[in-house]
Design an enzyme around this catalytic site. Sequence first.
Site, PDB file in Angstrom:
ATOM      1  N   LYS A 124      -3.512  -0.776  -7.010  1.00  0.00           N
ATOM      2  CA  LYS A 124      -4.570  -0.329  -6.243  1.00  0.00           C
ATOM      3  C   LYS A 124      -4.497   1.226  -6.696  1.00  0.00           C
ATOM      4  CE  LYS A 124      -6.127   0.900  -1.544  1.00  0.00           C
ATOM      5  NZ  LYS A 124      -5.736   0.614  -0.065  1.00  0.00           N
ATOM      6  N   ASP A 156     -13.974   3.724   3.861  1.00  0.00           N
ATOM      7  CA  ASP A 156     -12.853   2.665   4.287  1.00  0.00           C
ATOM      8  C   ASP A 156     -13.512   1.854   5.421  1.00  0.00           C
ATOM      9  OD1 ASP A 156     -10.832   3.733   2.865  1.00  0.00           O
ATOM     10  OD2 ASP A 156     -10.048   5.115   4.581  1.00  0.00           O
ATOM     11  N   ASP A 164      -5.616   4.989  -5.612  1.00  0.00           N
ATOM     12  CA  ASP A 164      -6.562   5.804  -4.611  1.00  0.00           C
ATOM     13  C   ASP A 164      -6.819   7.054  -5.541  1.00  0.00           C
ATOM     14  OD1 ASP A 164      -7.854   6.449  -2.173  1.00  0.00           O
ATOM     15  OD2 ASP A 164      -6.301   5.710  -1.079  1.00  0.00           O
ATOM     16  N   ARG A 204     -14.126   0.211  -5.100  1.00  0.00           N
ATOM     17  CA  ARG A 204     -14.883   0.242  -3.776  1.00  0.00           C
ATOM     18  C   ARG A 204     -16.124   0.859  -4.090  1.00  0.00           C
ATOM     19  NH1 ARG A 204     -11.016   1.592   0.204  1.00  0.00           N
ATOM     20  NH2 ARG A 204     -13.143   2.273   1.245  1.00  0.00           N
ATOM     21  N   GLU A 225     -21.265   9.273  -6.911  1.00  0.00           N
ATOM     22  CA  GLU A 225     -21.109   8.481  -5.674  1.00  0.00           C
ATOM     23  C   GLU A 225     -21.308   7.102  -5.931  1.00  0.00           C
ATOM     24  OE1 GLU A 225     -24.120   8.965  -2.283  1.00  0.00           O
ATOM     25  OE2 GLU A 225     -24.608  10.776  -3.412  1.00  0.00           O
ATOM     26  N   GLU A 238     -22.683  15.051  -1.233  1.00  0.00           N
ATOM     27  CA  GLU A 238     -23.081  16.307  -2.025  1.00  0.00           C
ATOM     28  C   GLU A 238     -22.753  16.149  -3.663  1.00  0.00           C
ATOM     29  OE1 GLU A 238     -18.860  16.872  -0.506  1.00  0.00           O
ATOM     30  OE2 GLU A 238     -20.467  15.734   0.245  1.00  0.00           O
ATOM     31  N   ASP A 252       0.752  -1.191  -0.058  1.00  0.00           N
ATOM     32  CA  ASP A 252       0.054  -0.046  -0.030  1.00  0.00           C
ATOM     33  C   ASP A 252       0.678   1.353   0.118  1.00  0.00           C
ATOM     34  OD1 ASP A 252      -2.128   1.845   1.113  1.00  0.00           O
ATOM     35  OD2 ASP A 252      -3.265  -0.136   0.560  1.00  0.00           O
ATOM     36  N   ASP A 253       0.357   2.314   0.412  1.00  0.00           N
ATOM     37  CA  ASP A 253       1.045   3.587   0.315  1.00  0.00           C
ATOM     38  C   ASP A 253       2.432   3.488   1.162  1.00  0.00           C
ATOM     39  OD1 ASP A 253       1.501   6.191  -0.156  1.00  0.00           O
ATOM     40  OD2 ASP A 253      -0.318   7.094   0.854  1.00  0.00           O
TER      41      ASP A 253
END
Length: 426
Positions: free
Chosen positions: A147, A212, A149, A208, A194, A190, A70-71
């Site tokens: 992955k 999270d 983000d 996703r 989404e 908003e 990951d990051d």
Amino acid sequence: MLFIILSLLLFINPLLISSLNNGLALTPPMGWSTWNVFHCDYTEEDIMEMADMLVASGMLSAGYKYLNIDDCWEASYRDPVSGMLKYNETRFPHGMLALSDYIHSKGLLFGIYSSSGERTCQNYPGSWQHEFLDAALFSSWNVDFLKLDCCYQDNIKDRATAFISWSKALLIQNRSIVYSCDSDELILNENNLEFPFQWAPEYCNMARISWDIYDEWKSTLSIIDRAANIYYASQPGYWNDLDILTVGLGKQTIEEYTSQFSLWAIMSSPLIAGNDLRIMTKEIANILTNKEVIAINQDKLGRSGNMIRRALDGSYEVWAKPIYYENISQVYDINNILRFNPLPFHGVVLLNRLNITANITLEFNDLFDHHLSPHPPTPIWTVSIRDLWLHQDLGEFVENWKAINVPAHGVRMITVSLLNATNFHH
């Protein structure tokens, strides 16, 4: 004009969108990710140790083949001359290609992380406007899984288009790279962007569908509530991603972890574990490596499960997934199974949302009769049932089956095989 194009893209009927045609993720990807255990504190030695543990623990043999970093692997800045991403040479003194080679030598596949914005979520260099350059770099490192983000991307329309640009960049590489769209930052109340499952199937192998996850029961419930009724988007090549499994992180009960794993399996979510394999208990290993449950997730019919019944008071739910299921379908050709109406095999999860034990009844009409036009008389279904956590054949049943004393926050997970039906008319 860009907003109009995006609006048309995002609100097209999902049933008309085909999955990403890169030949990958024909079943939900399975693997392990560094984030929960290490966050930003890891080195190449840590990754090599986890590669060893994936093999020694039996996780690889159970199907967990991707080891995903990951990051925080990145250096603080891109190369000022070439513009290339750089890895942290202190943490990875032998380089990413050497680490990739080690992971591959164990029979595993190598996954890496980036962000579509100017910075990653942990404030390292992102890939904004470097998509093709970074895709070529990852390909040169023999990466198998990305992955992506979308932190530090202030313009919401750019977030959506960046995922598409990355998809195009990966497709032109001379390497097959599973594309995981970590699109949770698009899930904002908003705006109208989404719903990743409405646009992602054409561009991503998985995306996703909620925020999270964290290691609490209410987080699992929140995610499955959001996942209900969007099953139609998942198909070979694209899967709704319910997020990294929290099984084994330590803050929930064994029943709650068993429930999460069962639900992720029935909904065909990618199974990406995130627990510390170095201290994994036998109980947790038994959950993560239950091959009968994994077989439901990996079933080659390529369907996703859906909630087919919920108690009026919200106390229980029944989730079901039509399956081919090798163990009980050996005498059937998959094309013949698809001609059945109704489909003869299902995986089923009966979920107790209460804080006390409960009995839950599965009505076979909920599985089979909804495929038919209303007509009297009502069919009487006879089925065979197997419990996937007890690893036991429970016998033959007519019309319904009752799960007795399902634990608080627990499940019973079964396969239901249709034997015959009386008063049944096509």
